[in-house]
Design an enzyme around this catalytic site. Structure first.
Site, short mmCIF file in Angstrom:
data_model
loop_
_atom_site.label_atom_id
_atom_site.label_comp_id
_atom_site.label_asym_id
_atom_site.label_seq_id
_atom_site.Cartn_x
_atom_site.Cartn_y
_atom_site.Cartn_z
N GLU A 321 39.90 69.09 9.34
CA GLU A 321 41.06 69.00 8.45
C GLU A 321 40.69 69.32 7.00
O GLU A 321 41.06 68.59 6.08
CB GLU A 321 41.70 67.62 8.57
N ASP A 395 44.85 61.87 18.81
CA ASP A 395 44.82 61.18 17.52
C ASP A 395 45.56 59.86 17.53
O ASP A 395 46.69 59.79 17.03
CB ASP A 395 45.36 62.09 16.41
N GLU A 423 49.61 53.92 12.32
CA GLU A 423 50.09 55.24 11.92
C GLU A 423 51.11 55.80 12.91
O GLU A 423 52.12 56.37 12.49
CB GLU A 423 48.90 56.21 11.80
#
Lengths: 732, 732
Positions: A321, A395, A423
């Site tokens: 990323e 993820d 998240e």
């Protein structure tokens, strides 16, 4: 102050009635004087034990204490036990040096009594573990807390407190606890500007501007909470790291925190930005094989240890990323990790190198890329490197199959990375007890060395005889007064610590402990709250991503549903990439006819995932593209099954609401009201998820929502057009 | 629960010794069970009264309570007094309807007993005030808390609690309290992303993302704290406003907060961005005389009152520092304010229009510009407009002369704006009790209507018979567990509220109250801590900006000294603009030979400021450019005097440190340690200020630092080159 003495002095003149009357009065008054209940005290609420019989028994069993040891760790252990006894019992055992004390605490080194009572065999390989044992000699009962190290003693003290807060008997203790995993670490994704990436409980606990000079009381409470569940390390800064964290001013700030945490046996770690030699070192390269780069890192590490003698080491996110890494110089992840490991080795520091990488060129299935990168590097890492692998291959989804790297790198110690911060599970407004998720992953069978080669066996080093072991939890802790935002989110901090110490613990047992320590020992209340917790994560899976769906959250901030997300920077940042819904069906074909990610698992595991007859429904669409009309085990078509899961999820939130209503009066008003409000938000958002997803997928299946179900409140366009400002957890 | 009943039930069987023994035990235990002391409880610490004699007396004076009233405000007042009594006394008066209750609480309307005891004359113009009186009939003592409104009753309840926490006698109370200022309002410079402009105590309290559904317990404690000191309004969002605050989703969030605050008599206000009609209304203009704009605002106001029936009104920063305003359309501040006032009038809402403006064209003395803009508008504002004026003409400096607008706009109600957050006074690491600053400004004589026309008389409306009055404090409250960052910063929240209610209170009296409620009733400790507080602001003036210097802080973040700051966007954003140091001397000539800002004051005030023989040293360099060699009253040259002030400031911080050391054991360990650490930071930063400023000014004066003083630690270049990252209070 020593209350026991006072009690004695005053008791002389008065009769038994009076005493018990006083004690009841004490209890009543204690509860009445509190400020509002914010949840700040977590599971460490040392309020008077309400069960009088139990209270009296503990008092009689804990009249005198012989606590040896003078280290900073022994000192905080003494302070802890004293405030726990004062709070729980309303009295403090008389301190004595007598070997007949009712409570003996220490190590064989500092306590002759313990040396005489505990056999060397019992202490063998105890490491930072402890013994809590009840002895009976001539009618006299003695409780012993013994450790090889004073850290072990501290953990033992917290164990005794836990026994009392959960109202266990102390009469026949034969406890021998040894941590199954060596490094039990929180990862704080905290930025130097105080924001927390994917943080939903306020901002960073670390007041960088006021450090090193000012260390607020709260830091100590943070350390106490961690030690109480056996967490022994903390990474202070975000894995998307700022090189400034390694400059002298920030190292001194980190050192000030390390000084606060040290007595509680907690090491400080830092996320290291791989390009630091360029950004703060003035070098032209960060090539791990460049001698100047190596020299720079070893000098930097030497400097760090000058400020923090027990510094734990580095956590690194590289070539992922957009983060810089060894591949920028044509080097491998092993080259990068080993270079840092060599700098840390002289000080016994470790490198935690993250496997969460995905290639920004090769368009292979995102779920395959960590394995592709790291499997070939097995055995190429230094002895002080751990490869840190997320629980699943994508993820931190509400549910993922275990990561194929577990069991696939026998020559490399793999560190588990769980995400405590929600998240992808409703931020801090949805009630999600993740103990069940941790357990599901740890208990998963990799079949790496035949049946029963669980992920836990890999992480504990048992499967491949690794001495260096680790587990990380991405923290859900912030500046909120209650630390975690949602009162129940505290349970994920707690259960992470408990399962990191002992992956064998059941999610139910841990929930039971936490409820008793955090809310109440009322068995009916415990049963209800436990039922809520144990089902809570499955409920979220049902209204967000049932049957193996994944990564269909809204773009970027991940707040709410976004199955329609497409055209992001890259395909694997979209939702359509993951669910692959079309007129025929839905799901990501990861079998041989598709990306064949299944082949990354050992044959026995792969066989189960590949076989439509055997694969559990919960993983179905993770591995298979299934026809809308296909019949599942339930006898329902995929479409009907999918819809029913979404509706079930919403119904189960409503059920939690009614269960919680019944807790009124059984716990304090403040937290009762807070959770009730949060469940209402969760119910609204669950409906939002259900309606948005069902309508969206219906646009492919063209099939009806069974008439028995309530109709979605709005049309698909409404949900697709919702916009939100200043969503937490990202830079707005 | 009613402890008094339990006490009674149990007392039957036991003797007096036993009771007192129990009570002592109770007290002991109470203190022993606390978690660490974070400061969360502010000055509302309902811990058992330690003075046993006093405790017994209160108990005997407060045995039964007759509390009438059932409004939401009466309910929270009952809850407050019950938890206060439980905490302070460890018992709760028996609730009764008897007219002979020892404590009678209510309004003449809801309580016949009060109607009979209180004469109409005593209630005349009581507004939201209250009476607290002791009556004696046939040897029987009664305490009465009476208000015309239940808000008044709530304030009276908090007054009684204050009397008890400060251990005053209740035997002869004849208290009649009426608020001197009608609108006592906190201004939160809180942004929707959670950051707080010039905030040094963490981030915003308002969890916008979780609102309106979730209202954390802390919001109630915030309201309680405000009500306890008489604050009755709060502006939720930054004066540099985001138009989104006026959209429906955010209005519903504000409404949820209003619902929490309402029972405590606190109104919610919003900062309104003047260009909102364009940004969220889709109009092409925000011209205040445009009919569509007027219509848009009146519809918007109607909408707001639909959600928040008791909405307070708008705070507006217009045509200042880049904010849009009426001048963008060639209209005046009055045109802008009146347009909003007309929209709010039907609902009794008010406009608080800030006078903090400075022209971005005319290069006149910045200190003159607010007056230049607003003086001509006197009398041109609607009846529901307050012009909000900062205490000084520049910007919340450690010391400023009172703002020349006070007394200069008799036909307009002027609202005072103080800054509680320490933007220019050391953030939240320097100990600054601002009660002395508030008092200095309020007591200043404008001479507007002859001697004794104080600023307080202007603000209370006394001088010009205004009914609409107001005072604002820019809040220093954030997400920090202790609310304000520095334990002593809580005193500024407290003293603002107390002085807003009664500007006649002395800074000493307020400090005394606060210390007793926050730390201890130990008279020696009180004396020491009070001495620290009373001198603290002058100490900061000495090491930052002595003798009338101002605005020489570092650029933008204002952290630390920056007397060398030049070449900013505009002259009056630099330091050199304000100190005007040169080879000859230093100071801003605001006399007739200079900018003549002095002429903005009424002649008598102006004469004092203009006359070098009469002007107090503390304002010298604010109004005059003085030669380095000129002799001051002290007999010292300006240079020597300046240097001595800087050194004195540092010495006085060291003195505070030794004073605080003596408090060890007199207050809890946790707050003792925190303050000790903060004082050490302050001492370091005071030396930084002193050395940087003395060296910098020396580069103009060319004069020596007297040999008796310690030499600066570094050279000037060192201080000029210091750089800091992520300084709080600004967008980094």
């Amino acid at each position: 102050m020593n209350l026991f003495k006072q009690l004695q002095r005053r008791l002389k003149s008065v009769n038994r009635n009076c005493v018990s009357m006083c004690l009841t009065l004490v209890i009543t008054l204690y509860y009445s004087s509190a400020f509002s209940e914010t949840g700040y005290r977590l599971w460490m609420r040392y309020d008077r034990i309400e069960n009088n019989k139990q209270l009296e028994q503990y008092r009689s069993q804990l009249q005198t204490i012989n606590f040896q040891g003078h280290s900073i760790t022994a000192q905080v252990a003494k302070k802890e036990i004293s405030s726990a006894f004062n709070g729980l019992l309303g009295t403090e055992p008389k301190v004595t040096l007598s070997s007949s004390a009712s409570l003996l605490i220490g190590t064989p080194e500092n306590s002759p009594q313990i040396k005489s009572l505990i056999t060397p065999k019992e202490l063998l390989n105890l490491s930072d573990g402890y013994l809590v044992k009840t002895f009976h000699n001539k009618g006299q009962q003695q409780i012993v807390i013994a450790g090889l190290t004073e850290k072990g003693v501290l953990y033992g003290v917290f164990h005794l407190i836990r026994l009392m807060k959960t109202q266990q008997s102390l009469s026949a203790l034969t406890i021998r606890e040894i941590p199954s995993i060596k490094n039990r670490v929180l990862n704080h994704w905290d930025n130097l500007d105080g924001t927390v990436e994917r943080g939903y409980a306020g901002t960073s606990l670390w007041e960088w501007h006021k450090l090193p000079g000012f260390t607020q009381t709260r830091y100590t409470d943070y350390a106490r909470a961690n030690a109480s569940v056996g967490i022994n390390g903390t990474v202070l800064n975000n894995v998307n790291a700022n090189a400034l964290s390694l400059t002298k001013p920030y190292l001194l700030k980190a050192a000030a925190l390390a000084n606060v945490f040290r007595p509680y046996g907690i090491k400080v770690y830092l996320s290291a930005r791989f390009s630091s030699p360029i950004e703060i070192g003035g070098l032209k390269t960060a090539d791990p094989l460049d001698p100047e780069v190596k020299r720079w890192w070893s000098m930097k590490v030497k400097e760090i240890y000058a400020y923090i003698p027990d510094f734990g080491g580095f956590l690194v996110k590289a070539n992922s990323e957009g983060q810089p890494g060894p591949q920028n110089y044509g080097r491998s992840h092993a080259d990068g990790a080993n270079m840092l490991a060599d700098a840390l080795a002289p000080f016994d520091g470790i490198v935690m190198w993250r496997a969460f990488v995905y290639d920004d060129k090769v368009p292979d299935d995102r779920a395959k890329q960590a394995y592709n990168e790291f499997k070939p590097l097995d055995g190429k890492f230094r002895a002080n490197v751990l490869v840190q692998v997320k629980n699943g291959a994508v993820d931190f989804q509400p549910r993922e199959p275990f990561h194929p790297l577990f069991g696939a790198m026998p020559a490399t110690p793999l560190m588990m990375e769980f995400q405590l911060t929600q998240e992808y599970l409703g931020f801090s407004t949805h009630l999600a007890y993740l103990g069940t998720l941790f357990k599901e992953t740890l208990a998963a069978d990799t079949y790496a060395k035949g049946k029963g080669s669980t992920v836990a066996d890999v992480v504990t080093g048992k499967l491949d005889q690794h001495q260096l072991t680790g587990i990380a939890g991405v923290a859900n802790i912030g500046s909120d007064v209650n630390w975690c935002g949602h009162p129940f989110a505290q349970s994920n901090w707690y259960s992470f610590g408990r399962m990191a110490w002992n992956p064998g613990l059941s999610a139910t047992a841990v929930a039971d402990e936490w409820i008793r320590m955090t809310f109440t020992n009322d068995i009916n209340a415990i049963a209800t709250i436990k039922e809520m917790m144990m089902g809570s994560r499955e409920t979220i899976v049902n209204y967000m991503t049932p049957l193996g769906l994944h990564h269909i959250m809204a773009r970027n901030h991940h707040y709410g549903p976004g199955p329609w997300v497409k055209d992001a920077g890259r395909a694997d940042w979209t939702s359509v990439y993951y669910h692959k819904a079309d007129a025929v069906g839905i799901g990501f074909d990861r079998t041989a006819t598709g990306s064949n990610a299944i082949a990354q698992y050992s044959p026995d595991a792969a066989r189960e995932f590949a076989d439509l007859a055997n694969i559990p429904d919960k993983y179905l669409l993770w591995f298979h593209h299934v026809k809308w009309s296909d019949k599942l085990r339930s006898g329902n078509t995929l479409w009907d099954e999918l819809v029913s899961h979404y509706y079930l999820g919403v119904r189960d939130v409503a059920k939690m609401q009614s269960q919680w209503k019944a807790m009124a009066g059984k716990i304090d008003e403040d937290r009762f009201k807070e959770v009730a409000e949060l469940l209402e938000i969760q119910h609204e958002e669950a409906k939002w998820w259900r309606d948005a997803c069902v309508l969206y997928f219906q646009s492919f299946s063209g099939l009806p929502i069974p008439a028995s179900y309530e109709k979605p409140a709005h049309d698909l366009a409404y949900y697709e057009n919702l916009r939100f400002y200043f969503v937490p957890g990202i830079k707005n």
